[in-house]
Scaffold this active site. Structure first.
Site, PDB file in Angstrom:
ATOM      1  N   CYS A   1       0.839  -1.204   0.000  1.00  0.00           N
ATOM      2  CA  CYS A   1       0.000   0.000   0.000  1.00  0.00           C
ATOM      3  C   CYS A   1       0.873   1.254   0.000  1.00  0.00           C
ATOM      4  CB  CYS A   1      -0.887   0.041   1.247  1.00  0.00           C
ATOM      5  SG  CYS A   1      -2.315  -1.022   1.153  1.00  0.00           S
TER       6      CYS A   1
ATOM      7  N   ASP B   1     -10.338  -6.447  22.426  1.00  0.00           N
ATOM      8  CA  ASP B   1      -9.289  -6.351  23.434  1.00  0.00           C
ATOM      9  C   ASP B   1      -9.813  -5.773  24.749  1.00  0.00           C
ATOM     10  OD1 ASP B   1      -6.525  -6.381  24.438  1.00  0.00           O
ATOM     11  OD2 ASP B   1      -6.675  -4.195  24.285  1.00  0.00           O
TER      12      ASP B   1
END
Length: 160
Positions: free
Chosen positions: A78, A129
């Site tokens: 990218c 998380d």
């Protein structure tokens, strides 16, 4: 499936970064989603701000924005893109699911699909998380591009 050639492979099949030097500078926008599913009590705790780690929604939004900004460091081929806008929305989709929608925008020579996808998935992983202490069985899924506009390939909208 498209019949287009894979742009990240050269004539010998080797990976390379695409030359965007001759591409037109246009306004580009992409929206992606991710979904976090879990126990109803987990989803209501996340959405209600009841986690011991703090405001999960605010942290996930910021994490999504940071993810979009770091996409070129995470996805090897990218290009670094000067983002003009990143928006991360988090909403309860049902008692068992949260939907994260991320939109990335730029004015440049290449698209922002990967930035939107990384933003949505990073936000979802951040929610996981922050809530894993109460529900390790949560699932991050349905990461996909919803729509994109701008550039040579034109517009795309995922079929409902």
């Amino acid at each position: 499936m498209s019949n287009q050639a894979l742009t990240h492979l050269n004539a010998r099949g080797e990976a390379h970064i695409v030359d965007i030097g001759d591409k037109a500078v246009t306004r580009r926008r992409a929206t992606a989603q991710a979904r976090l599913t879990g126990q109803p009590s987990t989803i209501s705790t996340i959405m209600g701000g009841g986690l011991k780690k703090g405001d999960a929604l605010a942290v996930a939004r910021v994490a999504g924005i940071m993810g979009a900004k770091k996409t070129s460091e995470l996805i090897p081929l990218c290009h670094p893109i000067p983002l003009t806008k990143v928006n991360v929305e988090i909403e309860a989709e049902s008692a068992e699911a949260i939907r994260i929608t991320a939109t990335a925008e730029t004015t440049g020579q290449t698209g922002v699909e990967m930035e939107a996808l990384v933003a949505a998935s990073t936000a979802a992983l951040t929610l996981y998380d922050m809530a894993k202490a109460i529900d390790r069985a949560m699932v991050v899924s349905d990461i996909c591009l919803l729509e994109k506009s701008g550039g040579k390939s034109g517009d795309y909208m995922r079929a409902p």
